[in-house]
Design a protein around this motif. Structure first.
Motif, PDB file in Angstrom:
ATOM      1  N   SER A  70       0.905  -0.921  -0.479  1.00  0.00           N
ATOM      2  CA  SER A  70      -0.102  -0.029   0.214  1.00  0.00           C
ATOM      3  C   SER A  70       1.018   1.030   0.002  1.00  0.00           C
ATOM      4  CB  SER A  70      -1.232   0.303   0.913  1.00  0.00           C
ATOM      5  OG  SER A  70      -1.927   0.909   1.226  1.00  0.00           O
ATOM      6  N   ALA A  71       0.845   1.785  -1.088  1.00  0.00           N
ATOM      7  CA  ALA A  71       1.458   3.210  -1.163  1.00  0.00           C
ATOM      8  C   ALA A  71       0.708   4.548  -1.177  1.00  0.00           C
ATOM      9  CB  ALA A  71       2.912   2.929  -2.250  1.00  0.00           C
ATOM     10  N   LEU A  72       1.467   5.623  -0.570  1.00  0.00           N
ATOM     11  CA  LEU A  72      -0.017   6.455  -0.754  1.00  0.00           C
ATOM     12  C   LEU A  72       1.213   7.696  -1.814  1.00  0.00           C
ATOM     13  CD1 LEU A  72      -1.990   8.295  -0.042  1.00  0.00           C
ATOM     14  CD2 LEU A  72      -1.171   9.280   1.499  1.00  0.00           C
ATOM     15  N   PHE A  73       0.547   8.298  -2.463  1.00  0.00           N
ATOM     16  CA  PHE A  73       1.344   9.161  -4.000  1.00  0.00           C
ATOM     17  C   PHE A  73       0.449  10.639  -3.469  1.00  0.00           C
ATOM     18  CE2 PHE A  73       2.315   5.233  -5.851  1.00  0.00           C
ATOM     19  CZ  PHE A  73       3.470   4.739  -5.724  1.00  0.00           C
ATOM     20  N   PHE A  74       0.886  11.606  -2.785  1.00  0.00           N
ATOM     21  CA  PHE A  74       0.961  12.492  -2.214  1.00  0.00           C
ATOM     22  C   PHE A  74      -0.652  13.115  -3.318  1.00  0.00           C
ATOM     23  CE2 PHE A  74       4.807  12.403   0.017  1.00  0.00           C
ATOM     24  CZ  PHE A  74       4.489  11.554   0.747  1.00  0.00           C
ATOM     25  N   ASP A  75      -0.438  12.931  -4.730  1.00  0.00           N
ATOM     26  CA  ASP A  75      -1.084  13.540  -5.998  1.00  0.00           C
ATOM     27  C   ASP A  75      -2.747  12.861  -5.302  1.00  0.00           C
ATOM     28  OD1 ASP A  75       0.233  12.153  -6.503  1.00  0.00           O
ATOM     29  OD2 ASP A  75      -0.218  12.360  -8.475  1.00  0.00           O
ATOM     30  N   LYS A  76      -2.560  11.722  -4.821  1.00  0.00           N
ATOM     31  CA  LYS A  76      -3.734  11.395  -4.582  1.00  0.00           C
ATOM     32  C   LYS A  76      -4.260  11.067  -3.615  1.00  0.00           C
ATOM     33  CE  LYS A  76      -2.812   9.193  -9.534  1.00  0.00           C
ATOM     34  NZ  LYS A  76      -3.951   9.697 -10.036  1.00  0.00           N
ATOM     35  N   LEU A  77      -3.664  11.914  -2.280  1.00  0.00           N
ATOM     36  CA  LEU A  77      -4.591  11.888  -1.194  1.00  0.00           C
ATOM     37  C   LEU A  77      -5.677  12.564  -1.153  1.00  0.00           C
ATOM     38  CD1 LEU A  77      -3.887  12.073   1.863  1.00  0.00           C
ATOM     39  CD2 LEU A  77      -3.214  14.120   1.627  1.00  0.00           C
TER      40      LEU A  77
ATOM     41  N   LEU B  76      -4.768  -2.067   3.308  1.00  0.00           N
ATOM     42  CA  LEU B  76      -6.036  -2.263   3.665  1.00  0.00           C
ATOM     43  C   LEU B  76      -6.963  -1.265   3.528  1.00  0.00           C
ATOM     44  CD1 LEU B  76      -4.167  -2.275   7.594  1.00  0.00           C
ATOM     45  CD2 LEU B  76      -5.743  -4.620   6.735  1.00  0.00           C
ATOM     46  N   ASP B  77      -8.565  -1.803   4.109  1.00  0.00           N
ATOM     47  CA  ASP B  77      -9.359  -0.090   3.316  1.00  0.00           C
ATOM     48  C   ASP B  77      -9.329   1.204   3.823  1.00  0.00           C
ATOM     49  OD1 ASP B  77     -11.107  -2.647   1.610  1.00  0.00           O
ATOM     50  OD2 ASP B  77     -12.321  -2.944   3.996  1.00  0.00           O
ATOM     51  N   TYR B  78      -8.865   1.032   4.720  1.00  0.00           N
ATOM     52  CA  TYR B  78      -8.673   2.080   5.522  1.00  0.00           C
ATOM     53  C   TYR B  78      -7.867   3.229   4.591  1.00  0.00           C
ATOM     54  CZ  TYR B  78      -5.207   1.900   8.383  1.00  0.00           C
ATOM     55  OH  TYR B  78      -3.519   1.622   8.841  1.00  0.00           O
ATOM     56  N   LYS B  79      -6.388   2.329   4.389  1.00  0.00           N
ATOM     57  CA  LYS B  79      -5.932   3.272   3.709  1.00  0.00           C
ATOM     58  C   LYS B  79      -6.688   3.440   2.088  1.00  0.00           C
ATOM     59  CE  LYS B  79      -2.223  -0.085   6.216  1.00  0.00           C
ATOM     60  NZ  LYS B  79      -0.969  -0.610   6.299  1.00  0.00           N
ATOM     61  N   ALA B  80      -7.206   2.289   1.775  1.00  0.00           N
ATOM     62  CA  ALA B  80      -7.575   3.240   0.325  1.00  0.00           C
ATOM     63  C   ALA B  80      -8.127   3.816   0.692  1.00  0.00           C
ATOM     64  CB  ALA B  80      -8.563   2.021  -0.239  1.00  0.00           C
ATOM     65  N   ARG B  81      -9.143   4.565   1.717  1.00  0.00           N
ATOM     66  CA  ARG B  81     -10.162   5.224   1.302  1.00  0.00           C
ATOM     67  C   ARG B  81      -9.145   6.901   1.696  1.00  0.00           C
ATOM     68  NH1 ARG B  81     -13.088   1.874   4.731  1.00  0.00           N
ATOM     69  NH2 ARG B  81     -11.380   3.087   7.146  1.00  0.00           N
ATOM     70  N   PHE B  82      -7.708   7.642   1.764  1.00  0.00           N
ATOM     71  CA  PHE B  82      -7.079   8.117   2.186  1.00  0.00           C
ATOM     72  C   PHE B  82      -6.194   8.308   0.701  1.00  0.00           C
ATOM     73  CE2 PHE B  82      -7.490   7.496   6.237  1.00  0.00           C
ATOM     74  CZ  PHE B  82      -7.187   8.625   7.127  1.00  0.00           C
ATOM     75  N   GLY B  83      -6.698   7.613  -0.457  1.00  0.00           N
ATOM     76  CA  GLY B  83      -6.255   7.674  -1.593  1.00  0.00           C
ATOM     77  C   GLY B  83      -4.868   6.738  -1.944  1.00  0.00           C
ATOM     78  N   ALA B  84      -4.599   5.812  -1.346  1.00  0.00           N
ATOM     79  CA  ALA B  84      -3.228   4.479  -1.168  1.00  0.00           C
ATOM     80  C   ALA B  84      -3.384   3.972  -2.269  1.00  0.00           C
ATOM     81  CB  ALA B  84      -3.198   4.215   0.156  1.00  0.00           C
ATOM     82  N   VAL B  85      -2.637   3.531  -3.096  1.00  0.00           N
ATOM     83  CA  VAL B  85      -3.091   2.528  -4.015  1.00  0.00           C
ATOM     84  C   VAL B  85      -2.427   1.013  -3.921  1.00  0.00           C
ATOM     85  CG1 VAL B  85      -4.168   3.911  -5.752  1.00  0.00           C
ATOM     86  CG2 VAL B  85      -1.418   3.241  -5.943  1.00  0.00           C
ATOM     87  N   ASP B  86      -2.523  -0.024  -3.956  1.00  0.00           N
ATOM     88  CA  ASP B  86      -1.744  -1.513  -4.115  1.00  0.00           C
ATOM     89  C   ASP B  86      -0.212  -1.551  -5.350  1.00  0.00           C
ATOM     90  OD1 ASP B  86      -3.747  -1.576  -1.673  1.00  0.00           O
ATOM     91  OD2 ASP B  86      -4.972  -3.134  -2.571  1.00  0.00           O
ATOM     92  N   ILE B  87       0.154  -1.607  -5.087  1.00  0.00           N
ATOM     93  CA  ILE B  87       1.927  -2.180  -6.000  1.00  0.00           C
ATOM     94  C   ILE B  87       2.489  -3.221  -5.594  1.00  0.00           C
ATOM     95  CG2 ILE B  87       1.770   1.083  -6.721  1.00  0.00           C
ATOM     96  CD1 ILE B  87       4.443   0.552  -4.711  1.00  0.00           C
ATOM     97  N   SER B  88       2.721  -3.194  -6.978  1.00  0.00           N
ATOM     98  CA  SER B  88       2.927  -5.013  -6.627  1.00  0.00           C
ATOM     99  C   SER B  88       4.770  -4.974  -6.288  1.00  0.00           C
ATOM    100  CB  SER B  88       3.854  -5.468  -8.056  1.00  0.00           C
ATOM    101  OG  SER B  88       4.361  -4.778  -9.049  1.00  0.00           O
ATOM    102  N   PRO B  89       5.921  -5.361  -5.701  1.00  0.00           N
ATOM    103  CA  PRO B  89       6.741  -5.806  -4.765  1.00  0.00           C
ATOM    104  C   PRO B  89       7.477  -5.060  -6.827  1.00  0.00           C
ATOM    105  CG  PRO B  89       5.757  -8.208  -4.446  1.00  0.00           C
ATOM    106  CD  PRO B  89       4.998  -7.173  -5.448  1.00  0.00           C
ATOM    107  N   ARG B  90       8.021  -5.684  -7.362  1.00  0.00           N
ATOM    108  CA  ARG B  90       8.459  -4.417  -8.252  1.00  0.00           C
ATOM    109  C   ARG B  90       8.273  -3.040  -8.397  1.00  0.00           C
ATOM    110  NH1 ARG B  90      11.721  -7.707 -11.780  1.00  0.00           N
ATOM    111  NH2 ARG B  90      10.438  -9.558 -11.304  1.00  0.00           N
ATOM    112  N   GLU B  91       7.011  -3.362  -8.657  1.00  0.00           N
ATOM    113  CA  GLU B  91       6.633  -1.309  -9.082  1.00  0.00           C
ATOM    114  C   GLU B  91       7.398  -1.435  -8.141  1.00  0.00           C
ATOM    115  OE1 GLU B  91       5.936   1.853 -10.371  1.00  0.00           O
ATOM    116  OE2 GLU B  91       6.485   0.023 -11.135  1.00  0.00           O
ATOM    117  N   PHE B  92       7.576  -1.494  -6.591  1.00  0.00           N
ATOM    118  CA  PHE B  92       7.913  -1.002  -4.996  1.00  0.00           C
ATOM    119  C   PHE B  92       9.449  -1.184  -4.845  1.00  0.00           C
ATOM    120  CE2 PHE B  92       9.739  -1.256  -0.830  1.00  0.00           C
ATOM    121  CZ  PHE B  92       9.091  -0.734  -0.091  1.00  0.00           C
ATOM    122  N   VAL B  93       9.594  -2.199  -5.588  1.00  0.00           N
ATOM    123  CA  VAL B  93      11.490  -2.128  -5.331  1.00  0.00           C
ATOM    124  C   VAL B  93      12.219  -0.857  -6.285  1.00  0.00           C
ATOM    125  CG1 VAL B  93      13.113  -3.166  -6.226  1.00  0.00           C
ATOM    126  CG2 VAL B  93      12.002  -4.467  -4.324  1.00  0.00           C
ATOM    127  N   ARG B  94      11.369  -0.461  -7.284  1.00  0.00           N
ATOM    128  CA  ARG B  94      11.591   0.384  -8.071  1.00  0.00           C
ATOM    129  C   ARG B  94      11.494   1.481  -7.505  1.00  0.00           C
ATOM    130  NH1 ARG B  94       9.849   3.808 -11.941  1.00  0.00           N
ATOM    131  NH2 ARG B  94       7.954   3.378 -11.905  1.00  0.00           N
TER     132      ARG B  94
END
Length: 238
Positions: free
Chosen positions: A81-88, A208-226
């Motif tokens: 779960s990653a929150l990019f600030f333009d998606k907050l 988790l659902d509450y994180k998605a409500r803030f705009g967080a998105v789920d990314i793959s291990p490869r995308e996270f590491v990059r």
């Protein structure tokens, strides 16, 4: 490197290994477990794991006819779960309440860490991992720095969380709140703080659902590491 696995198929990381090479191996073979196994809690070793993108957990292993012992469990989430600030995203009701609170970065660290253990237990925040986190912070080791966010209302600490800063990424480890709404306010204000300081994203760990409500998105291990590796330059002074 020659990868080593337990009988149950978990990748083993030893203190002499390069954690970044371990991550590369996991991506190369499409490792389908979230956890690895790592013996020992030496601060430089744990910091290197954190600096490679692992969220380091731990566990007590009950001995079968022998002594019990603790192991570190470096985790590279299969979905992060990653929150990019333009998606907050902030609900209007929450935005109106933010002015009630005072957020301070890296305040009351030891108190917050102790409170997280008290609230959530030591199932994964075991004594040797907690001790290593404190030592990493005290020694000011490279790769990773444990840090905290403390939320106050009327001068009283009402919520807190701790995590790890690595480059321009802050990874949340654990948190708690003592009054309704304070946890949500803390996440929102922490995200704003990290954006202001030039961080690339807010790593929230397990989806988790509450994180998605803030705009967080789920990314793959490869995308996270990059993205994590691209963010290893310094942020502005914290």
């Amino acid at each position: 490197m020659v990868p080593r696995y337990t009988d149950s198929g978990l990748l083993v990381i030893l203190p002499g290994d390069d954690p970044r090479e371990i991550v590369d191996e996991m991506l190369r073979v499409d490792y389908d477990e979230e956890f690895c196994v790592a013996p020992g809690f030496e601060p430089a070793f744990i910091a290197a794991l954190m600096g490679a993108g692992f969220l380091v957990m731990s566990a007590l292993i009950e001995g079968e006819g022998g002594p019990s012992f603790h192991i570190a469990l470096p985790k590279l989430h299969l979905s992060r779960s990653a929150l990019f600030f333009d998606k907050l995203r902030l609900p209007k009701s929450l935005s109106r309440r933010l002015g009630l609170y005072d957020l301070r970065f890296d305040s009351d660290f030891d108190r917050i860490l102790d409170r997280c253990v008290a609230v959530h237990g030591d199932g994964w925040l075991t004594p040797p991992l907690v001790r290593a986190i404190r030592e990493i912070r005290a020694l000011d080791l490279p790769h990773a720095r444990p840090a905290s966010f403390a939320l106050y209302r009327g001068g009283a600490l009402v919520a807190g969380e701790f995590g790890v800063v690595s480059g321009r990424v802050y990874t949340s480890y654990s948190g708690y709140f003592d009054e309704s709404g304070a946890g949500s306010a803390q996440i929102a204000l922490a995200a704003r703080y990290l954006e202001e300081k030039g961080f690339d994203f807010f790593d929230l760990g397990m989806p988790l659902d509450y994180k998605a409500r803030f705009g967080a998105v789920d990314i793959s291990p490869r995308e996270f590491v990059r993205r994590f590796r691209l963010a290893q330059g310094p942020a502005r002074a914290l």
